[in-house]
Scaffold this active site. Structure first.
Site, PDB file in Angstrom:
ATOM      1  N   CYS A  79      43.267  -3.597 -40.477  1.00  0.00           N
ATOM      2  CA  CYS A  79      44.104  -3.702 -41.040  1.00  0.00           C
ATOM      3  C   CYS A  79      43.056  -4.405 -42.176  1.00  0.00           C
ATOM      4  O   CYS A  79      41.530  -4.754 -42.623  1.00  0.00           O
ATOM      5  CB  CYS A  79      45.805  -4.061 -41.443  1.00  0.00           C
ATOM      6  SG  CYS A  79      46.051  -3.229 -42.556  1.00  0.00           S
ATOM      7  N   HIS A 203      47.385  -0.950 -36.477  1.00  0.00           N
ATOM      8  CA  HIS A 203      48.049  -2.272 -36.333  1.00  0.00           C
ATOM      9  C   HIS A 203      48.700  -2.841 -34.924  1.00  0.00           C
ATOM     10  O   HIS A 203      50.010  -2.161 -34.709  1.00  0.00           O
ATOM     11  CB  HIS A 203      49.696  -2.915 -37.342  1.00  0.00           C
ATOM     12  CG  HIS A 203      49.198  -3.975 -38.396  1.00  0.00           C
ATOM     13  ND1 HIS A 203      49.096  -4.968 -38.766  1.00  0.00           N
ATOM     14  CD2 HIS A 203      48.937  -2.935 -39.252  1.00  0.00           C
ATOM     15  CE1 HIS A 203      49.136  -5.365 -39.903  1.00  0.00           C
ATOM     16  NE2 HIS A 203      49.289  -4.496 -40.831  1.00  0.00           N
ATOM     17  N   GLU A 205      49.603  -4.420 -32.470  1.00  0.00           N
ATOM     18  CA  GLU A 205      49.888  -5.615 -32.524  1.00  0.00           C
ATOM     19  C   GLU A 205      51.311  -6.154 -32.554  1.00  0.00           C
ATOM     20  O   GLU A 205      51.855  -6.285 -31.979  1.00  0.00           O
ATOM     21  CB  GLU A 205      49.111  -7.124 -32.676  1.00  0.00           C
ATOM     22  CG  GLU A 205      50.034  -6.988 -34.189  1.00  0.00           C
ATOM     23  CD  GLU A 205      48.873  -6.395 -35.358  1.00  0.00           C
ATOM     24  OE1 GLU A 205      48.528  -5.487 -34.722  1.00  0.00           O
ATOM     25  OE2 GLU A 205      48.901  -6.500 -36.854  1.00  0.00           O
TER      26      GLU A 205
HETATM   27  N1  LIG Z   1      48.349  -4.270 -43.314  1.00  0.00           N
HETATM   28  C1  LIG Z   1      47.186  -4.631 -44.187  1.00  0.00           C
HETATM   29  O1  LIG Z   1      46.748  -5.899 -43.544  1.00  0.00           O
HETATM   30  C2  LIG Z   1      46.926  -4.400 -44.760  1.00  0.00           C
HETATM   31  C3  LIG Z   1      45.874  -4.531 -45.527  1.00  0.00           C
HETATM   32  C4  LIG Z   1      46.118  -4.955 -47.157  1.00  0.00           C
HETATM   33  N2  LIG Z   1      46.363  -3.182 -47.558  1.00  0.00           N
HETATM   34  C5  LIG Z   1      45.130  -5.298 -47.766  1.00  0.00           C
HETATM   35  O2  LIG Z   1      44.271  -4.964 -48.533  1.00  0.00           O
HETATM   36  O3  LIG Z   1      44.219  -6.467 -48.178  1.00  0.00           O
END
Ligand SMILES: NC(=O)CC[C@H](N)C(=O)O
Length: 252
Positions: A79, A203, A205
């Site tokens: 992410c 995610h 995890e």
């Molecule tokens: N769950 C996440 O890691 C979201 C990332 C977040 N939208 C960002 O730009 O950092």
């Protein structure tokens, strides 16, 4: 025993360490550049990439992180971590943010919308299932997630996700006139690998399914074995035959 570093500036680093513990691997928190010397691979967790980048700047971590990727050490970004690893990010806050880079792709931040548009989806994961066994799909948890809109020739796509074509129009002005696309479906990429760099927009995890963690650990083994036959390979012998339980959260 393998020691995996987990960047611990912000975000879901504890959950990654707990997932690693479940497969018998020690994860250590990384907050300073010199701590990267003690680990053979690194996870950059999800969280908020702009905040994480500011903290990484404050701790002078960017040069050491870039060097770590350049050395070919296994690095996995989930992410916000995926945003860190991308060579290019769009949808950034004004002023942008520093990236580590190394993964030849363009990532669009917050592609699926705001926090309340977060969702879960069963993703077909043929490569993961062929290497790790278990179900053909993986439950992806997307929290204000990015999507990968473009990849370079050396990038292997490990999972994608269908979205209405019109959802992509904003990211490619040349498609603006294709109104007939309104009902059509396109796909965005949500998991990739390039050499020893792995990126997932979701995610793993936060699920009980540890297959991405063991897949990542084996990437480490591949280079360890290539570099030195005398090294003891990491033991990752997890049985994934049973479908994973939906037992959120796994953090203990
Ligand atoms: N769950 C996440 O890691 C979201 C990332 C977040 N939208 C960002 O730009 O950092």
């Amino acid at each position: 025993m393998a020691v995996v570093g987990v960047l611990a500036l912000q975000g879901s680093f504890n959950e990654h360490i707990a997932a690693l513990r479940k497969i018998g691997v020690k994860g250590i928190e990384i907050r300073k550049p010199e701590q990267l010397r003690d680990v053979t691979s690194l996870i950059i967790p999800g969280g908020e990439s702009t905040t994480m980048a500011k903290l990484a700047e404050l701790h002078n971590l960017f040069p050491a992180l870039r060097e770590f990727v350049k050395m070919g050490r296994p690095v996995w970004g989930t992410c916000a971590g995926l945003i860190f690893l991308a060579n290019k990010a769009t949808g950034q806050k004004t002023g942008g943010q520093q990236l580590v880079g190394g993964l030849d792709c363009t990532v669009h931040r917050n592609f699926f919308g705001s926090q309340i548009q977060s969702f879960e989806a069963e993703l077909p994961v043929p490569e993961l299932a062929s290497k790790e066994g278990g179900p053909e799909t993986f439950r992806g948890i997307f929290i204000r997630a990015p999507a990968i809109l473009e990849v370079g020739p050396e990038v292997q796509v490990l999972a994608d996700f269908p979205v209405p074509s019109k959802r992509l129009l904003g990211s490619d002005p040349s498609l603006e006139d294709q109104k007939e696309n309104d009902e059509e479906e396109s796909k965005v990429i949500v998991a990739v690998r390039q050499g020893n760099t792995l990126g997932t927009a979701f995610h793993p995890e936060l699920t009980a399914d540890t297959r991405w963690h063991s897949y990542f650990l084996k990437m480490g083994n591949e280079i360890t074995e290539a570099a030195s036959r005398s090294c003891v390979p990491v033991e990752v012998s997890v049985c994934h035959k049973q479908p994973p339980q939906n037992d959120l959260p796994i953090f203990q």
